[in-house]
Design an enzyme around this catalytic site. Sequence first.
Site, PDB file in Angstrom:
ATOM      1  N   GLY A 104       0.799  -1.226   0.000  1.00 37.23           N
ATOM      2  CA  GLY A 104       0.000   0.000   0.000  1.00 37.23           C
ATOM      3  C   GLY A 104       0.824   1.265   0.000  1.00 37.23           C
TER       4      GLY A 104
ATOM      5  CD  GLU B  89       2.910  -0.190   6.383  1.00 43.51           C
ATOM      6  OE1 GLU B  89       1.719  -0.265   6.047  1.00 43.51           O
ATOM      7  OE2 GLU B  89       3.810  -0.882   5.859  1.00 43.51           O
TER       8      GLU B  89
END
Length: 218
Positions: free
Chosen positions: A97, A103
Site C-alpha cells: 500500500g 510503517e
Amino acid sequence: MNQDDKKKAVAQAAVRYVEQDSIIGVGTGSTVNYFIEALAPIKNDIVGAVSSSEASTERLTALGIEVFDLNSVDQLSVYVDGADEITEHRHMIKGGGAALTREKIVAAVAQKFVCIIDDTKNVGVLGAFPLPVEVIPMARSYVAREIVKLGGDPVYRQGVVTDNGNVILDVHNLKILNPVELERQLNNIVGVVTNGLFAARGADVVLTGSESGVQVNE
C-alpha cells in the site's frame, strides 16, 4: 471462512493486545482497516493512536480516536499491522500500500509488533510478492540500476506518490534467502528511503486467520 472473514477474525483478536490508557501504533491496509473498526467499542479506553498513513489517520479520526504526531510520543505499547508475505521466522515483506516508511518508523518505536494476516500470506521464502522500495524521485533510475546489480527486476509503480512525496520501485524476481542482509544492502543504496523488508525488526506476535480460526504465534 472466506478471506475477509479471516481478516476480521484476526483484527478482533488483536484488540486483546491493546492496553488500557495507552497510545497504540496503527498500520495500513485491508486487514488493519478491520482492526480500526474493532477499536470502536474500546476507543474510550485508550488515549489515542499514532498512524502509519494518511488513509489510516482518516479512518481513526472518523471513529473519534485521537491521532498523535509520533514526535510527541516517547513510546508505543503495541503496533498492529498486516503483511504482504511473512515467514516462520517472522520476517516480512510489507509496503503493497506504499506506506512502508512510516510503517517501519512506527514499528521501531513500539514495544511489541503484532502482525495480523490471513493464511495466504504465509510463505517459505520471501520474494514472490514484489518487494517495494521507496525512493527519492531524482534517484529513481540510479537506484533501479543498483537493484539490478543485486539480482532484482525493479518496476516503477506508475502514478503512485507516497505520503512522504516519494516514488515506489517494486522489485520482482527475488528469492530472498537472507532478508536481514538484503534489507541492509538496499537501504545502503543512495537515494533509497527504505525498503519493504521487515527483517532486522520482525514481528513479535503473529495472528493468522485460517479455516480453523485464529492461530497465535508468540
